[in-house]
Design an enzyme around this catalytic site. Structure first.
Site, PDB file in Angstrom:
ATOM      1  N   CYS A 221      -0.984   3.743  -6.499  1.00  0.00           N
ATOM      2  CA  CYS A 221      -1.851   3.121  -5.492  1.00  0.00           C
ATOM      3  C   CYS A 221      -2.070   1.699  -5.985  1.00  0.00           C
ATOM      4  O   CYS A 221      -2.383   1.494  -7.170  1.00  0.00           O
ATOM      5  CB  CYS A 221      -3.180   3.869  -5.393  1.00  0.00           C
TER       6      CYS A 221
ATOM      7  N   CYS B 226       0.877  -1.179   0.000  1.00  0.00           N
ATOM      8  CA  CYS B 226       0.000   0.000   0.000  1.00  0.00           C
ATOM      9  C   CYS B 226       0.910   1.223   0.000  1.00  0.00           C
ATOM     10  O   CYS B 226       1.726   1.384   0.919  1.00  0.00           O
ATOM     11  CB  CYS B 226      -0.858  -0.062   1.264  1.00  0.00           C
TER      12      CYS B 226
END
Ligand code: DGL
Length: 282
Positions: free
Chosen positions: A205, A94
């Site tokens: 992302c 992440c």
């Protein structure tokens, strides 16, 4: 019997056996939810014999619109759960959690390999791009880690920051296969940039990797779409090799999926969704 137990205990501390025991330990991979599955896929392709535990924190997703303090607390708490599972490495799959928590994780867990993911701006620059759009979460784009990186490259390219929180929600809600929803949202991001000659897109992302084929339809031919997952997988492999704990067994490793969801009526089952997304994109 006593002699047997004593022998077994002695063997356990035999150095070769001990290394064997460490290398078979799992690798923990976590994200706010579904996004890190894109990283997991790359890791599994590069390290098929490793065992993985994938932890999706869907109960707390999205991370990208939370405060830095909240993201730090959530990331530390997920990592602790993985450490309790005796993992030999943690991949923070992440970008948001990496930019805020990776330093604290490395300070806290010195004996565990901690690998992060970050927007692969350098790949865009290496490809010769001059106008680079970075699609990421609000938190990643506002954090010091990313802005330091962007400042370093400011002389060689123009960086356009594009926060895309809706793409996280679409994936979390199980709508990745719904072309209309996905394309309509991506169109909204791109419509005001049609004339701006973007020559590289950085998927900053891990959720956004799932939209790569949709994004391709909105950019001009020759525009690079890059991400950091392959680099992350290579980095992890090198670290495992350096510490001599790469799993060298000949059998294919297993993947255990965990999700923090406390399921409410009418909500999609996130654990099932994780497995489905893994199969869809592997
Ligand atoms: N997948 C995450 C990232 O790479 C975060 C998405 C979110 O929870 O906002 O940044």
């Amino acid at each position: 019997m006593l002699k047997y137990i004593r022998n077994m205990l002695n063997r356990r501390w035999d150095s070769k056996l001990f290394v064997y025991y460490i290398m078979e330990r799992s690798i923990g991979v976590f994200d706010s939810g579904m996004g890190g599955i894109s990283t997991l896929i790359e890791l599994k392709k590069m390290l098929p014999n490793e065992n993985f535990i994938y932890y999706g924190d869907s109960e707390n997703a999205p991370y990208g619109t939370k405060t830095s303090e909240e993201i730090l607390e959530l990331s530390m708490s997920v990592a602790e759960k993985l450490v309790h599972r005796n993992v030999k490495a943690i991949v923070v799959a992440c970008n948001t959690a990496t930019s805020i928590a990776v330093k604290s994780l490395r300070e806290k867990y010195k004996d565990i390999i901690i690998i992060g993911v970050e927007p692969a701006l350098k790949l865009g620059i290496d490809a010769g791009a001059k106008n680079i759009m970075v699609m990421a979460t609000n938190a990643t784009l506002r954090e010091k880690k990313f802005n330091k990186l962007a400042d370093e490259y400011a002389k060689s390219c123009n960086v356009i920051k594009m926060p895309c929180p809706e793409l996280v929600q679409i994936a979390e809600n199980g709508f990745l296969e719904n072309k209309d929803i996905c394309k309509e949202q991506i169109y909204k991001y791109f419509k005001s940039y049609r004339e701006s000659n973007i020559d590289a897109i950085v998927l900053g992302c891990t959720h956004f990797l799932f939209y790569k084929n949709y994004i391709k339809e909105f950019v001009k031919d020759g525009c690079f779409i890059v991400d950091g997952n392959l680099g992350t997988a290579k980095h992890l492999k090198n670290q495992l090799l350096r510490r001599n704990i790469l799993n060298t067994t000949s059998s294919i490793g297993e993947i255990e999926f965990i999700n923090s969801q406390i399921k409410k009526t009418g909500e999609i089952d996130k654990l099932e969704l994780s497995k489905k997304i893994y199969k869809m994109f592997y």
